[in-house]
Design a protein around this motif. Structure first.
Motif, short mmCIF file in Angstrom:
data_model
loop_
_atom_site.label_atom_id
_atom_site.label_comp_id
_atom_site.label_asym_id
_atom_site.label_seq_id
_atom_site.Cartn_x
_atom_site.Cartn_y
_atom_site.Cartn_z
N LEU A 1 0.87 -1.19 0.00
CA LEU A 1 0.00 0.00 0.00
C LEU A 1 0.89 1.22 0.00
O LEU A 1 1.66 1.44 0.93
N ARG A 2 0.76 2.08 -1.03
CA ARG A 2 1.76 3.11 -1.28
C ARG A 2 1.16 4.51 -1.24
O ARG A 2 0.05 4.72 -1.70
N MET A 3 1.95 5.44 -0.69
CA MET A 3 1.59 6.85 -0.75
C MET A 3 1.88 7.37 -2.15
O MET A 3 2.95 7.14 -2.71
N ARG A 4 0.91 8.07 -2.72
CA ARG A 4 1.07 8.61 -4.07
C ARG A 4 2.14 9.69 -4.10
O ARG A 4 2.26 10.49 -3.18
N GLY A 5 2.92 9.71 -5.16
CA GLY A 5 3.94 10.74 -5.31
C GLY A 5 5.21 10.17 -5.90
O GLY A 5 5.31 8.95 -6.16
N PRO A 6 6.21 11.03 -6.14
CA PRO A 6 7.48 10.56 -6.70
C PRO A 6 8.11 9.48 -5.82
O PRO A 6 8.16 9.61 -4.61
N GLY A 7 8.58 8.41 -6.46
CA GLY A 7 9.22 7.34 -5.71
C GLY A 7 8.27 6.46 -4.94
O GLY A 7 8.70 5.70 -4.06
N ALA A 8 6.96 6.50 -5.27
CA ALA A 8 5.99 5.71 -4.53
C ALA A 8 6.28 4.22 -4.62
O ALA A 8 6.00 3.46 -3.67
N ASP A 9 6.82 3.77 -5.75
CA ASP A 9 7.05 2.34 -5.97
C ASP A 9 8.45 1.89 -5.55
O ASP A 9 8.79 0.72 -5.71
N LEU A 10 9.27 2.80 -5.04
CA LEU A 10 10.63 2.45 -4.64
C LEU A 10 10.79 2.71 -3.15
O LEU A 10 10.85 3.85 -2.71
N TRP A 11 10.85 1.63 -2.38
CA TRP A 11 11.01 1.75 -0.94
C TRP A 11 12.47 1.48 -0.57
O TRP A 11 13.07 0.49 -1.02
N GLY B 1 4.90 -3.07 -5.59
CA GLY B 1 3.70 -2.84 -6.40
C GLY B 1 2.46 -3.26 -5.64
O GLY B 1 2.53 -3.79 -4.53
N GLY B 2 1.33 -3.03 -6.26
CA GLY B 2 0.06 -3.38 -5.63
C GLY B 2 -1.05 -2.57 -6.25
O GLY B 2 -0.82 -1.69 -7.09
N ARG B 3 -2.26 -2.84 -5.83
CA ARG B 3 -3.42 -2.20 -6.45
C ARG B 3 -3.76 -0.83 -5.87
O ARG B 3 -4.53 -0.08 -6.46
N PHE B 4 -3.15 -0.48 -4.72
CA PHE B 4 -3.57 0.74 -4.04
C PHE B 4 -2.42 1.74 -3.94
O PHE B 4 -1.35 1.44 -3.43
N GLU B 5 -2.69 2.94 -4.43
CA GLU B 5 -1.77 4.07 -4.29
C GLU B 5 -2.64 5.28 -4.00
O GLU B 5 -3.55 5.60 -4.76
N LEU B 6 -2.39 5.98 -2.91
CA LEU B 6 -3.27 7.06 -2.48
C LEU B 6 -2.48 8.14 -1.74
O LEU B 6 -1.27 8.01 -1.56
N ASN B 7 -3.18 9.19 -1.34
CA ASN B 7 -2.49 10.33 -0.71
C ASN B 7 -2.94 10.55 0.72
O ASN B 7 -2.88 11.67 1.23
N SER B 8 -3.37 9.50 1.41
CA SER B 8 -3.86 9.62 2.78
C SER B 8 -3.22 8.55 3.65
O SER B 8 -3.46 7.35 3.45
N VAL B 9 -2.42 8.97 4.63
CA VAL B 9 -1.78 8.00 5.51
C VAL B 9 -2.81 7.30 6.39
O VAL B 9 -2.67 6.12 6.74
N ARG C 1 -3.41 3.21 6.59
CA ARG C 1 -3.51 2.48 7.85
C ARG C 1 -4.79 1.65 7.90
O ARG C 1 -4.78 0.48 8.31
N ARG C 2 -5.89 2.25 7.44
CA ARG C 2 -7.18 1.55 7.46
C ARG C 2 -7.19 0.37 6.50
O ARG C 2 -7.66 -0.72 6.84
N LEU C 3 -6.65 0.54 5.29
CA LEU C 3 -6.62 -0.55 4.32
C LEU C 3 -5.74 -1.70 4.82
O LEU C 3 -6.06 -2.87 4.62
N ALA C 4 -4.63 -1.34 5.46
CA ALA C 4 -3.77 -2.38 6.02
C ALA C 4 -4.51 -3.18 7.09
O ALA C 4 -4.40 -4.41 7.16
#
Length: 293
Positions: free
Chosen positions: A190-200, A214-222, A226-229
């Motif tokens: 589950l990734r925060m949207r923005g530059p480098g979202a796919d590179l941890w 990778g994964g199906r969810f990328e969003l801009n709300s921490v 937390r809720r999706l996790a």
């Protein structure tokens, strides 16, 4: 000396974006306020505001005058405040812009404690991720997570929040628990949207590891991450304080606990270093509390 009073009235009208809000804030009739500003324009010999039935707009001269007057009015008020009891027991309306999820999950208990300690302060909070214009918006301080943008604003660092990986017990039962960051490529992340979202980038005593996730969810709300996790949808990279309650009640657990991401910084942004006591105390209070995390 009348100019100084009218300057303060003009600044309040611009901050409140209209005569009605400014009149309520100042505790004076709307008609009186409008007449004073008209008198100020007449004395100066220039129109400062374009008035319509719905809003006001600054003229070019008005914008220049506002920028100068705002500092003069602020410094005059600070001169009185810093000499008086208000420095020790500040009062007045504190307007702050706060990030939605961080404020709801993390700051709310601290704000409650601050409110009890300073009963003379009232609060107006704008919970939003948007970029706030501290010059034209009626805001005293902006709290933001992440490195501040390059600007003329004054940035004061409040904290560095440690970040780790978290997932629900059910998700780990279904898909297995990774033993190394490289195995994250086989998981829903589950990734925060923005530059480098796919590179941890994760670090431990063994060194640093970069992994493309990778994964199906990328969003801009921490908060939503937390809720999706917690709903068994994947592994999230979260500040420890944001996940703490879910870890405590067993909804989430730490994944790869020996690995962590780089901390995320929290900043207080203001237009100037000269701050009224209410804003100064608020920033100092948050910094003292957040330094403990």
């Amino acid at each position: 000396m009348e100019y100084l009073n009218d300057m303060a009235l003009f600044v309040e009208v611009v901050k409140m974006r209209g005569f009605r809000g400014a009149a309520e804030s100042l505790g004076m009739p709307n008609s009186t306020l409008s007449r004073r500003i008209s008198g100020l324009e007449k004395a100066i010999g220039l129109r400062l505001l374009h008035r319509t039935t719905r809003k006001i707009e600054l003229t070019e001269a008005g914008q220049l005058y506002f920028e100068r007057c705002k500092r003069i009015v602020e410094e005059a008020r600070l001169a009185h405040e810093q000499l008086g009891e208000m420095l020790a027991r500040p009062s007045g309306l504190l307007r702050a812009s706060l990030p939605v999820d961080f404020a709801t999950i993390y700051l709310a208990p601290l704000i409650a404690e601050f409110a009890h300690e300073y009963p003379g302060i009232s609060f107006e909070f704008d919970l939003t991720p948007r970029q706030v214009d501290l010059i034209s918006d009626p805001v005293d301080v902006v709290i933001r997570m992440g490195e501040p943008p390059d600007s003329n604003l004054i940035a004061r660092k409040l904290a560095s929040l440690q970040r780790g990986l978290y997932a629900s017990h059910r998700y780990l039962e279904l898909f297995g628990e990774p033993d190394h960051p490289s195995q994250l490529t086989d998981h829903e992340c589950l990734r925060m949207r923005g530059p480098g979202a796919d590179l941890w980038t994760l670090s431990s005593a063994a060194g640093n590891e970069q992994v493309t996730v990778g994964g199906r969810f990328e969003l801009n709300s921490v908060g939503m991450l937390r809720r999706l996790a917690s709903l068994d949808l994947g592994i999230a990279l979260l500040p420890a304080g944001i996940a703490a309650q879910d870890v405590s009640n067993g909804t989430l657990q730490r994944v790869l606990p020996q690995w962590q991401a780089s901390p995320v910084s929290v900043y207080a942004l203001t237009e100037t270093r000269l701050l009224p006591a209410k804003t100064q105390r608020f920033i100092e209070f948050l910094r003292d509390k957040l330094e403990c995390v």
